[in-house]
Design a protein around this motif. Structure first.
Motif, PDB file in Angstrom:
ATOM      1  N   SER A   1     -15.263  -8.727  28.150  1.00 41.51           N
ATOM      2  CA  SER A   1     -14.370  -8.101  27.214  1.00 41.51           C
ATOM      3  C   SER A   1     -12.807  -8.484  27.340  1.00 41.51           C
ATOM      4  O   SER A   1     -12.208  -8.094  26.162  1.00 41.51           O
TER       5      SER A   1
ATOM      6  N   GLN B   1     -10.856  -7.129  28.913  1.00 41.16           N
ATOM      7  CA  GLN B   1     -10.119  -5.614  29.188  1.00 41.16           C
ATOM      8  C   GLN B   1      -9.674  -5.479  30.695  1.00 41.16           C
ATOM      9  O   GLN B   1     -10.706  -5.603  31.365  1.00 41.16           O
TER      10      GLN B   1
ATOM     11  N   ARG C   1     -20.886 -11.820  22.162  1.00 36.99           N
ATOM     12  CA  ARG C   1     -19.842 -12.569  22.790  1.00 36.99           C
ATOM     13  C   ARG C   1     -19.223 -13.655  22.355  1.00 36.99           C
ATOM     14  O   ARG C   1     -19.940 -14.634  22.102  1.00 36.99           O
TER      15      ARG C   1
ATOM     16  N   ARG D   1     -17.938   0.242  31.451  1.00 42.09           N
ATOM     17  CA  ARG D   1     -18.249  -0.153  30.260  1.00 42.09           C
ATOM     18  C   ARG D   1     -19.937   0.713  30.306  1.00 42.09           C
ATOM     19  O   ARG D   1     -20.025   1.394  29.001  1.00 42.09           O
TER      20      ARG D   1
ATOM     21  N   THR E   1     -10.693  -5.719  21.966  1.00 45.79           N
ATOM     22  CA  THR E   1     -11.602  -5.989  23.356  1.00 45.79           C
ATOM     23  C   THR E   1     -13.039  -5.766  23.123  1.00 45.79           C
ATOM     24  O   THR E   1     -13.547  -5.593  24.296  1.00 45.79           O
ATOM     25  N   GLU E   2     -13.392  -5.291  22.146  1.00 50.16           N
ATOM     26  CA  GLU E   2     -14.994  -5.278  21.833  1.00 50.16           C
ATOM     27  C   GLU E   2     -15.548  -6.440  21.547  1.00 50.16           C
ATOM     28  O   GLU E   2     -15.092  -6.989  20.499  1.00 50.16           O
ATOM     29  N   PHE E   3     -16.560  -7.021  22.172  1.00 59.08           N
ATOM     30  CA  PHE E   3     -17.244  -8.230  22.070  1.00 59.08           C
ATOM     31  C   PHE E   3     -18.364  -8.298  21.400  1.00 59.08           C
ATOM     32  O   PHE E   3     -18.965  -9.287  20.844  1.00 59.08           O
TER      33      PHE E   3
ATOM     34  N   LEU F   1     -12.911  -9.058  19.320  1.00 61.30           N
ATOM     35  CA  LEU F   1     -12.429  -9.818  20.502  1.00 61.30           C
ATOM     36  C   LEU F   1     -12.085 -11.169  20.108  1.00 61.30           C
ATOM     37  O   LEU F   1     -12.922 -11.995  19.374  1.00 61.30           O
TER      38      LEU F   1
END
Length: 458
Positions: free
Chosen positions: A407, A409, A29, A442, A160-162, A180
Motif C-alpha cells: 500500500s 502506507q 496492486r 490492514r 494508498t488503497e491498491f 494508489l
C-alpha cells in the motif's frame, strides 16, 4: 487534508495526457516494474530530476497550501521540512551532498506546480500535499513524472488503497476507491486509521450512544462519517445516529447546524473539522452551549497548536481531539531532536514554536529520503522506490515507521487526547492531555470494515 471534492472528469483534466490507467496490476496492486518501464519512455525533461540532475546537490520539492483556509497548517509542514533539511546539512548532507528544498503554494494549477518542481527545479524527490483532493487530482501527474513522492498531509484512504479489484479504480470509475500510484508513498496515518481510533475509544469507554455528526460539506467530511460508522459497526457497537450536519467548507456561521444537532439531543458529537473550520466550530459551539449539553465531543484532525492558539481560553476542557502527531506524545531522542531543532529555528515566528500535527511525519519523510538515498547510493528513482517499499525508518519522531510494501502506507500511530489547560505549551491556549495512541493492521481493518465497501488504505 480534506479529501476529494471534484468530479472524476475534473481530476483527469488536471493530468497531461487525459485518463491514466493502472494497466500494470496484479490482484489489484499496481506493478512497479510495469510503471517504471512506462515512465522510462517519457520525455527527457520529465525525468531530469530523477537522475540527479542537480549535480552536487540533492533537491527536494514540496507543495503545500500556503494561503487561505489551511495556510497555518501548510506553513507548519514547510517549517518542519526546512528544519529537517537544515538538520541534514548540519550533519554532512546526503552522501556528502548538500540538500536544497523548494516549497511552493498549491496555486490555482497544482498539477502544473508539481511539474515545474521536477522539470524546472530539477527536484529529485517530492513531498506534500495539504489537500487530499489536490493529492488525488495530481497523482497521475506525479506518476507520469516518475519522481518518488511522500505524502505528508493527505488523509483520504484512497491514495494508498491498491486493491482495485475489490474497491474499483478511482481513475476509471465514479465508484472507485483505490487510487494508489506506484511512486507515491504516505508518511502519515489516514482517515481510515483516524476514525478507527475514535470508534475504538468510544466502544471501550462509552458503548452504544446517541451520536450526531458535524463536518465540512465535501467528500472528506462525508468519508470521516462513513468510516466512523463502519468501524463502530465492525466493533459491534450499535449507536443510534440522530443527526448529521455538513456546514460548507470555510463557513463563517455554523450556528444553524449546531442548533440542529442540539435539537436532536445527542450524547456524543463526532466532528471532522480541521484548521479554521475547527476554530469556528469550537468557538460557536461553546457560545451555543453544546459542550454543556453533551457528554463528549470527538474531532479527527483538529488537535493542532495553531487551532488551540487561535481559540485561546475558548476551548472547553475534556473533549477529545485527535491528530496525526502531537509534540509531547512521543518520549524518544528522535522526537526531542526534532522539537529542539524546530524551536531553534522558529521561536521568533508569529506561530506556535512547537510543530503542528503534520510536523512529525513531514520531518520524518525528509529524513527517510536521506536514509533511503544513502542506502541505494544514488538518486535513481527506480532504486529509491524499490527501497521505500517495506522500508523501516527507525529514527522517526513517532517511533519506528514502516512503509508497507503493497500500500505504501506508513504504519504509524495516531494520537487521541483530551483538551486541557494544565499542559505546558508555548502559547496561550489548551493542549492535549491523557494522550492515547492507536495502531491497526490492514487485516484487522479489513475484518472490521467487511461489508461496508470501504477500503483500509493501509
Amino acid at each position: 487534508m480534506g479529501s476529494d471534492h471534484t468530479k472524476h472528469g475534473e481530476r483527469v483534466g488536471e493530468t497531461n495526457g487525459g485518463r491514466t490507467n493502472s494497466s500494470g496490476t496484479s490482484g489489484g496492486r499496481v506493478n512497479r516494474r510495469s510503471f517504471l518501464a512506462a515512465a522510462g519512455t517519457g520525455t527527457a525533461v520529465a525525468l531530469a530530476g530523477c537522475s540527479g540532475g542537480g549535480g552536487d546537490t540533492v533537491r527536494i520539492g514540496g507543495m503545500y497550501l500556503l494561503s487561505g483556509l489551511a495556510q497555518a497548517l501548510g506553513t507548519s509542514s514547510e517549517n518542519a521540512a526546512r528544519a529537517a533539511v537544515d538538520d541534514i546539512n548540519e550533519n554532512g548532507g546526503i552522501n556528502g551532498q548538500d540538500v536544497e528544498i523548494t516549497i511552493r503554494d498549491h496555486g490555482s494549477q497544482p498539477a502544473q506546480t508539481i511539474r515545474s518542481l521536477v522539470q524546472e527545479d530539477n527536484s529529485d524527490v517530492l513531498i506534500g500535499i495539504t489537500s487530499s483532493g489536490v493529492g488525488l487530482a495530481t497523482a497521475p501527474t506525479i506518476e507520469s513524472l516518475g519522481v518518488p513522492f511522500i505524502a505528508t498531509d493527505i488523509g483520504t484512504p484512497y491514495l494508498t488503497e491498491f486493491d482495485t479489484e475489490a474497491y474499483g479504480n478511482y481513475y476509471e470509475s465514479d465508484d472507485g476507491k483505490a487510487a494508489l500510484k506506484p511512486n507515491i508513498f504516505r508518511s502519515t496515518a489516514n482517515t481510515s486509521h483516524m476514525t478507527y481510533g475514535i470508534a475504538k475509544f468510544i466502544a471501550d469507554n462509552y458503548g452504544a450512544m446517541r451520536v450526531a455528526n458535524m463536518g465540512p460539506d465535501y467528500a472528506y467530511g462525508e468519508q470521516c462519517w462513513e468510516y466512523f460508522k463502519a468501524y463502530s459497526e465492525g466493533l459491534g457497537v450499535d449507536h443510534e445516529y440522530v443527526a448529521s450536519e455538513f456546514p460548507s467548507l470555510g463557513a463563517s456561521d455554523m450556528t444553524p447546524q449546531i442548533n440542529s444537532v442540539l435539537s436532536n439531543d445527542p450524547d456524543l458529537v463526532f466532528t471532522s473539522f480541521w484548521a479554521g473550520d475547527a476554530t469556528t466550530f469550537i468557538s460557536q459551539a461553546a457560545e451555543q452551549g453544546l459542550f454543556d449539553e453533551v457528554e463528549d465531543v470527538f474531532d479527527t484532525i483538529g488537535a493542532d497548536p495553531t487551532v488551540f492558539s487561535a481559540l485561546g481560553d475558548t476551548t472547553p476542557e475534556g473533549i477529545h481531539m485527535s491528530g496525526w502527531y502531537w509534540p509531547t506524545a512521543y518520549d524518544n531522542e528522535y522526537n526531542q531532536a526534532f522539537l529542539d531543532k524546530y524551536e531553534s529555528m522558529y521561536s521568533d515566528e508569529p506561530v506556535p514554536s512547537i510543530p503542528g500535527f503534520t510536523g512529525g511525519q513531514t520531518w520524518g519523510a525528509v529524513q527517510t529520503y536521506k536514509q533511503v538515498i544513502e542506502s541505494v547510493g544514488s538518486l535513481n528513482s527506480d532504486d529509491i522506490v524499490s527501497e521505500l517499499e517495506g522500508f523501516t525508518f527507525e529514527e522517526d519522531p513517532r517511533g519506528p515507521v514502516t512503509y508497507d510494501a503493497d500500500s505504501h502506507q506508513a504504519q504509524a500511530p495516531v494520537t487521541l487526547g483530551t483538551t486541557s489547560f494544565d499542559v505546558d505549551v508555548p502559547y496561550d491556549g489548551a493542549g492535549l492531555a491523557d494522550i492515547q495512541k492507536y495502531t491497526i493492521t490492514r487485516d484487522e481493518s479489513l475484518e472490521l470494515l467487511d461489508g461496508s465497501g470501504l477500503g483500509p488504505g493501509m
